[in-house]
Design an enzyme around this catalytic site. Sequence first.
Site, PDB file in Angstrom:
ATOM      1  N   HIS A  21       0.775  -1.222   0.014  1.00 44.24           N
ATOM      2  CA  HIS A  21      -0.141  -0.001  -0.023  1.00 44.24           C
ATOM      3  C   HIS A  21       0.936   1.230   0.111  1.00 44.24           C
ATOM      4  O   HIS A  21       1.950   1.320   0.445  1.00 44.24           O
ATOM      5  CB  HIS A  21      -0.623  -0.085   1.181  1.00 44.24           C
ATOM      6  CG  HIS A  21      -1.850   0.812   1.161  1.00 44.24           C
ATOM      7  ND1 HIS A  21      -1.767   2.318   1.590  1.00 44.24           N
ATOM      8  CD2 HIS A  21      -3.253   0.816   1.105  1.00 44.24           C
ATOM      9  CE1 HIS A  21      -2.869   2.999   1.829  1.00 44.24           C
ATOM     10  NE2 HIS A  21      -3.808   1.965   1.385  1.00 44.24           N
ATOM     11  N   GLN A  25      -4.633  -5.161   6.690  1.00 48.79           N
ATOM     12  CA  GLN A  25      -5.413  -6.229   6.179  1.00 48.79           C
ATOM     13  C   GLN A  25      -5.690  -7.344   6.741  1.00 48.79           C
ATOM     14  O   GLN A  25      -6.613  -8.432   6.717  1.00 48.79           O
ATOM     15  CB  GLN A  25      -5.279  -6.232   4.717  1.00 48.79           C
ATOM     16  CG  GLN A  25      -5.575  -5.102   3.776  1.00 48.79           C
ATOM     17  CD  GLN A  25      -7.006  -4.538   3.744  1.00 48.79           C
ATOM     18  OE1 GLN A  25      -7.823  -5.379   4.072  1.00 48.79           O
ATOM     19  NE2 GLN A  25      -7.106  -3.268   3.460  1.00 48.79           N
ATOM     20  N   CYS A  54      -4.863   2.324  -3.823  1.00 50.81           N
ATOM     21  CA  CYS A  54      -3.536   2.918  -3.234  1.00 50.81           C
ATOM     22  C   CYS A  54      -2.394   1.996  -3.332  1.00 50.81           C
ATOM     23  O   CYS A  54      -1.438   1.897  -2.252  1.00 50.81           O
ATOM     24  CB  CYS A  54      -3.695   3.362  -1.584  1.00 50.81           C
ATOM     25  SG  CYS A  54      -4.869   4.705  -1.548  1.00 50.81           S
ATOM     26  N   ASP A  81       3.136  -4.754   8.229  1.00 46.73           N
ATOM     27  CA  ASP A  81       1.825  -3.898   7.772  1.00 46.73           C
ATOM     28  C   ASP A  81       0.633  -4.653   8.040  1.00 46.73           C
ATOM     29  O   ASP A  81       0.288  -5.682   7.159  1.00 46.73           O
ATOM     30  CB  ASP A  81       1.999  -3.111   6.694  1.00 46.73           C
ATOM     31  CG  ASP A  81       0.537  -2.728   6.139  1.00 46.73           C
ATOM     32  OD1 ASP A  81      -0.499  -2.585   6.651  1.00 46.73           O
ATOM     33  OD2 ASP A  81       0.452  -1.910   4.995  1.00 46.73           O
ATOM     34  N   LYS A 101     -10.593  -1.257  10.097  1.00 49.36           N
ATOM     35  CA  LYS A 101     -10.886  -2.109   9.198  1.00 49.36           C
ATOM     36  C   LYS A 101     -11.137  -3.502  10.215  1.00 49.36           C
ATOM     37  O   LYS A 101     -11.335  -4.545   9.364  1.00 49.36           O
ATOM     38  CB  LYS A 101      -9.491  -2.466   8.316  1.00 49.36           C
ATOM     39  CG  LYS A 101      -9.262  -1.462   7.435  1.00 49.36           C
ATOM     40  CD  LYS A 101      -7.912  -1.651   6.725  1.00 49.36           C
ATOM     41  CE  LYS A 101      -7.490  -0.392   5.983  1.00 49.36           C
ATOM     42  NZ  LYS A 101      -8.234   0.047   4.875  1.00 49.36           N
TER      43      LYS A 101
HETATM   44  C1  LIG Z   1      -2.219  -2.629   3.331  1.00 51.18           C
HETATM   45  C2  LIG Z   1      -2.783  -1.688   3.913  1.00 51.18           C
HETATM   46  N1  LIG Z   1      -1.808  -0.831   4.495  1.00 51.18           N
HETATM   47  C3  LIG Z   1      -2.048   0.481   5.064  1.00 51.18           C
HETATM   48  C4  LIG Z   1      -3.164   0.916   4.967  1.00 51.18           C
HETATM   49  C5  LIG Z   1      -3.487   2.334   5.497  1.00 51.18           C
HETATM   50  O1  LIG Z   1      -4.401   2.328   6.652  1.00 51.18           O
HETATM   51  P1  LIG Z   1      -5.115   3.462   7.168  1.00 51.18           P
HETATM   52  O2  LIG Z   1      -5.588   4.350   5.997  1.00 51.18           O
HETATM   53  O3  LIG Z   1      -5.939   2.947   7.991  1.00 51.18           O
HETATM   54  O4  LIG Z   1      -3.841   4.170   7.937  1.00 51.18           O
HETATM   55  C6  LIG Z   1      -4.075   0.337   4.265  1.00 51.18           C
HETATM   56  C7  LIG Z   1      -5.589   0.999   3.957  1.00 51.18           C
HETATM   57  O5  LIG Z   1      -6.297   0.718   2.996  1.00 51.18           O
HETATM   58  C8  LIG Z   1      -3.821  -0.877   3.914  1.00 51.18           C
HETATM   59  O6  LIG Z   1      -4.933  -1.698   3.044  1.00 51.18           O
END
Ligand SMILES: Cc1ncc(COP(=O)(O)O)c(C=O)c1O
Length: 414
Positions: A131, A211, A372, A208, A234
Amino acid sequence: MIKSVAIQNKLDVHAIRRQFPILNREVKGKPLVYFDNAATSQKPQVVIDALVNYYTGYNANIHRGIHTLAEEATAAYEATRDAAKQFINASSREEIIFTRGTTEGINLVASTWGRQNVKAGDEIIISTIEHHSNIVPWQVLCEEKNAVLKIIPISDSGELLMGEYEKLLSPKIKLVSIVHVSNALGTVNPVKQVIDLAHRAGAVVFVDGAQSTVHLDIDVQEMDCDFFAFSSHKLYGPTGVGVLYGKKSLLEAMPVFQGGGEMIKEVTFEKTIYNDLPYKYEAGTPNIADTIALKAAFDFVNEIGKEKIREHENELLVYATSRLEQIPGLRVIGTAKEKTSLVSFIVDKVHPQDLGILLDNRGIAVRTGHHCAQPCMIRFDIPGTVRASFAMYNTKEEIDELITGLKKAIKILS
Ligand SMILES: Cc1ncc(COP(=O)(O)O)c(C=O)c1O
């Protein structure tokens, strides 16, 4: 209390659905079919109640007050820290830092641990399926420090090429930051293997978990990651709060992130003494209400049981994938052996956004675009996909609606 949501060992999806008030609404005159769970999940009544109860019953600033409301709010806020510790099996509550979400967790580590430990010529490894929030903070750090960002390539099915990863590892690598589950493809990465190899090379590992935390059992001690981040929203919790886990020894050695109230023990103009963990990284008044309500989300998921949820979501994944693959001209992007309940796809000669608009006309919420994860889209040479991501409250009947809607949309658009 959650009403009984399980019939023996199977998830009672209709009982689950009754816990989510938003699922009663209509969109464009049709019952809402919500398949955008990877972006954010819907909230059960217990989470909404926790927010309302805080604001109507004991709204107060935490830690500093000695009055009853402040003590109640502090106790509830700190109870979420204990619940988070348990949810990911951290070894101590000092290792649980509240953030705004995954993005802030990654930025916190990049600008504290990263600034302190990464030097010119050092290398950081990420993968093709990150992401943007697990790309840009490291790019910024590399630019500032004259360090180099290395990328693990993926196969056509969307799996990490582990042999290529091993080739990237060298004493120059200071950090590996890897997504646990890809939000664009659904791939579950072999993080344990990634971590073990990185540690053998002397690197620190950030996982990270944005998900993964909602679907998989997370045990940061068993995983042996150095840092792990996830977002409440999420995970059926409110927006604006997340958790950063870090090994205590690393968190203790890192410089502070933001300065202000709460993160200090003593301030004089000559010298400031910083607070102990975890408060050292929690400057200012935090997001009290949402953090308190996050505990309700943890309890909700725990009470139902992740295994049961996973079984249901996996059934949805298998069903949706097999039905989608029967649609002429449709190609699933991301066919890894290990996936969570998410299907990304494209359709010949049809733009994903047009499909998204026509599906919305039928009350079906999917995500379209690059999610993203633009480098991942570039790898597949596509501008974006349509993504349907499933949660505990979704049903096969809803997937049937999606298939019907898609077939009609494709007929109109092609
Ligand atoms: C794999 C992954 N990493 C990081 C993020 C960022 O999360 P947040 O926008 O809640 O900080 C997301 C959000 O969609 C994500 O899917």
